[in-house]
Design a protein around this motif. Structure first.
Motif, PDB file in Angstrom:
ATOM      1  N   ARG A  62       0.831  -1.215   0.000  1.00  0.00           N
ATOM      2  CA  ARG A  62       0.000   0.000   0.000  1.00  0.00           C
ATOM      3  C   ARG A  62       0.864   1.263   0.000  1.00  0.00           C
ATOM      4  O   ARG A  62       0.565   2.222  -0.709  1.00  0.00           O
ATOM      5  N   TRP A  63       1.939   1.277   0.807  1.00  0.00           N
ATOM      6  CA  TRP A  63       2.764   2.490   0.915  1.00  0.00           C
ATOM      7  C   TRP A  63       3.306   2.915  -0.445  1.00  0.00           C
ATOM      8  O   TRP A  63       3.294   4.101  -0.792  1.00  0.00           O
ATOM      9  N   PHE A  64       3.779   1.965  -1.238  1.00  0.00           N
ATOM     10  CA  PHE A  64       4.354   2.276  -2.549  1.00  0.00           C
ATOM     11  C   PHE A  64       3.291   2.853  -3.489  1.00  0.00           C
ATOM     12  O   PHE A  64       3.594   3.723  -4.308  1.00  0.00           O
ATOM     13  N   ILE A  65       2.076   2.351  -3.365  1.00  0.00           N
ATOM     14  CA  ILE A  65       0.992   2.807  -4.234  1.00  0.00           C
ATOM     15  C   ILE A  65       0.516   4.192  -3.809  1.00  0.00           C
ATOM     16  O   ILE A  65       0.375   5.100  -4.639  1.00  0.00           O
ATOM     17  N   GLU A  66       0.282   4.370  -2.525  1.00  0.00           N
ATOM     18  CA  GLU A  66      -0.240   5.652  -2.047  1.00  0.00           C
ATOM     19  C   GLU A  66       0.773   6.786  -2.194  1.00  0.00           C
ATOM     20  O   GLU A  66       0.384   7.949  -2.337  1.00  0.00           O
ATOM     21  N   ASN A  67       2.063   6.453  -2.168  1.00  0.00           N
ATOM     22  CA  ASN A  67       3.097   7.465  -2.354  1.00  0.00           C
ATOM     23  C   ASN A  67       3.532   7.604  -3.803  1.00  0.00           C
ATOM     24  O   ASN A  67       4.566   8.212  -4.085  1.00  0.00           O
ATOM     25  N   ARG A  68       2.767   7.014  -4.705  1.00  0.00           N
ATOM     26  CA  ARG A  68       2.935   7.180  -6.147  1.00  0.00           C
ATOM     27  C   ARG A  68       4.303   6.711  -6.641  1.00  0.00           C
ATOM     28  O   ARG A  68       4.849   7.228  -7.598  1.00  0.00           O
ATOM     29  N   LYS A  69       4.819   5.700  -5.960  1.00  0.00           N
ATOM     30  CA  LYS A  69       6.058   5.073  -6.396  1.00  0.00           C
ATOM     31  C   LYS A  69       5.793   3.995  -7.443  1.00  0.00           C
ATOM     32  O   LYS A  69       6.593   3.793  -8.357  1.00  0.00           O
ATOM     33  N   ILE A  70       4.673   3.299  -7.274  1.00  0.00           N
ATOM     34  CA  ILE A  70       4.356   2.111  -8.061  1.00  0.00           C
ATOM     35  C   ILE A  70       2.888   2.168  -8.503  1.00  0.00           C
ATOM     36  O   ILE A  70       2.019   2.628  -7.752  1.00  0.00           O
ATOM     37  N   LYS A  71       2.635   1.687  -9.713  1.00  0.00           N
ATOM     38  CA  LYS A  71       1.276   1.495 -10.208  1.00  0.00           C
ATOM     39  C   LYS A  71       1.153   0.034 -10.634  1.00  0.00           C
ATOM     40  O   LYS A  71       1.954  -0.432 -11.456  1.00  0.00           O
ATOM     41  N   ILE A  72       0.197  -0.689 -10.058  1.00  0.00           N
ATOM     42  CA  ILE A  72       0.117  -2.136 -10.266  1.00  0.00           C
ATOM     43  C   ILE A  72      -1.073  -2.494 -11.157  1.00  0.00           C
ATOM     44  O   ILE A  72      -2.206  -2.058 -10.892  1.00  0.00           O
ATOM     45  N   TYR A  73      -0.804  -3.293 -12.171  1.00  0.00           N
ATOM     46  CA  TYR A  73      -1.816  -3.766 -13.102  1.00  0.00           C
ATOM     47  C   TYR A  73      -2.013  -5.266 -12.864  1.00  0.00           C
ATOM     48  O   TYR A  73      -1.110  -6.069 -13.130  1.00  0.00           O
ATOM     49  N   CYS A  74      -3.179  -5.638 -12.362  1.00  0.00           N
ATOM     50  CA  CYS A  74      -3.489  -7.044 -12.063  1.00  0.00           C
ATOM     51  C   CYS A  74      -4.340  -7.606 -13.191  1.00  0.00           C
ATOM     52  O   CYS A  74      -5.554  -7.360 -13.259  1.00  0.00           O
ATOM     53  N   ILE A  75      -3.715  -8.368 -14.065  1.00  0.00           N
ATOM     54  CA  ILE A  75      -4.380  -8.883 -15.255  1.00  0.00           C
ATOM     55  C   ILE A  75      -5.057 -10.220 -14.950  1.00  0.00           C
ATOM     56  O   ILE A  75      -4.630 -10.958 -14.060  1.00  0.00           O
ATOM     57  N   ASP A  76      -6.099 -10.521 -15.698  1.00  0.00           N
ATOM     58  CA  ASP A  76      -6.782 -11.804 -15.586  1.00  0.00           C
ATOM     59  C   ASP A  76      -5.957 -12.888 -16.290  1.00  0.00           C
ATOM     60  O   ASP A  76      -5.097 -12.595 -17.121  1.00  0.00           O
ATOM     61  N   SER A  77      -6.239 -14.134 -15.960  1.00  0.00           N
ATOM     62  CA  SER A  77      -5.596 -15.259 -16.647  1.00  0.00           C
ATOM     63  C   SER A  77      -6.598 -15.929 -17.590  1.00  0.00           C
ATOM     64  O   SER A  77      -7.802 -15.671 -17.522  1.00  0.00           O
ATOM     65  N   ILE A  78      -6.076 -16.776 -18.469  1.00  0.00           N
ATOM     66  CA  ILE A  78      -6.952 -17.648 -19.271  1.00  0.00           C
ATOM     67  C   ILE A  78      -6.518 -19.102 -19.061  1.00  0.00           C
ATOM     68  O   ILE A  78      -6.655 -19.935 -19.960  1.00  0.00           O
TER      69      ILE A  78
END
Length: 234
Positions: free
Chosen positions: A52-68
Motif C-alpha cells: 500500500r505504501w508504494f501505491i499511495e506514495n505514487r512510487k508504483i502502479k500495479i496492473y493485475c491482469i486476468d488469466s486464461i
C-alpha cells in the motif's frame, strides 16, 4: 488507495479481458495471478495491501491482469497443442495490446513483471520471451518447467514457452539489463526449480538474486513479505 476496474475486448483472444489497476501514478508493475486465478486475487489475498505504501506514495502502479489458464495450461479437455496455442494468443494480447498501453500511460520504455506460484512462471516466461519490454522481473514461489501440463506432447510452441529449454540457447542483450529476483522459501516445494533456474542464469552470466527465505512454505504469507522488499528495489 486508488483502485480502478478496467475491461476491454481483446482482438487476439476474441473475448473481453478484465483487470484491476492500483495507483494513479508510479512505475508500472504487471502482476500475473496464480493457477487459474482472477484479476482480483492479489487484492483478495492482501498482496496489494502489503505494498500500500508504494501505491499511495505514487512510487508504483500495479496492473493485475486476468488469466486464461482454464483455456490454456489447465484445459485438460483440449488437446495439448491447442492449450499451448491458446497461451500464445494470451502472450500476444499481453505483448501487443496491454504492455504498449501501459508504456504510454506511464511514459516508460520498460515495465516490471511479477507473480506468485504459476503467476511467477507467467512473469518469467513473458520477460525472457520479450526482454525488450521488461526492466524488472520478480517470481515468488514459481516453477518454470511447463512440460508436465502437456501429457507428453512437445512441439516448437512448447519449447518456446518452457524457459528451462529455450533459455540456455537464447541470446539477447536485454537479458543482461534486467533486474531479476527468483524468490522461494526453505519449505517451498518449488525451491528446486528456483535453484535450477538460477543455475541456468549463472551459466549465461545473467545477474540475478536467488532469494531463499529461511521460513515459510508455498503460500501467501511469505509472498506478502517478499513483494514489498522487491518493490523497494525499483
Amino acid at each position: 488507495m486508488h483502485e480502478e476496474y478496467r475491461k476491454w475486448y481483446s482482438h487476439h483472444l476474441g473475448r473481453d479481458i478484465e483487470m484491476l489497476v492500483f495507483g494513479d501514478w508510479g512505475y508500472p508493475v504487471l502482476l500475473f495471478p496464480t493457477t487459474m486465478g482472477r484479476y482480483y486475487e492479489a487484492k483478495d489475498f492482501q498482496l496489494i495491501e502489503s505494498v500500500r505504501w508504494f501505491i499511495e506514495n505514487r512510487k508504483i502502479k500495479i496492473y493485475c491482469i486476468d488469466s486464461i489458464d482454464r483455456d490454456s495450461w489447465y484445459a485438460k479437455h483440449l488437446h495439448p497443442s491447442v492449450r499451448v496455442q491458446n497461451h500464445n494468443w494470451y502472450d500476444r494480447m499481453i505483448n501487443e495490446e496491454l504492455v504498449p498501453s501501459i508504456q504510454r500511460e506511464c511514459s516508460v520504455d520498460k515495465i516490471a513483471v511479477g507473480g506468485c506460484s504459476f503467476g511467477g512462471f507467467q512473469a518469467l516466461n513473458f520477460a525472457f520471451r520479450h526482454p525488450e519490454r521488461v526492466a524488472y522481473l520478480w517470481s515468488m514461489g514459481a516453477k518454470f518447467d511447463i512440460r508436465s501440463f502437456l501429457d507428453g506432447y512437445y512441439d516448437d510452441n512448447v519449447y518456446f514457452n518452457n524457459p528451462p529449454d529455450y533459455l540456455p540457447n537464447a541470446h539477447n542483450d536485454h537479458f543482461y539489463q534486467m533486474k531479476i529476483v527468483l524468490g522461494t522459501s526453505e519449505h517451498d516445494f518449488c525451491k528446486p526449480d528456483n535453484y535450477r533456474m538460477s543455475e541456468i542464469l549463472n551459466q549465461k552470466g545473467i545477474h540475478h538474486w536467488l532469494d531463499v527465505r529461511p521460513w515459510g512454505s508455498h503460500d501467501w504469507p511469505v509472498w506478502r513479505e517478499m513483494f514489498p522488499h522487491y518493490l523497494s528495489m525499483v
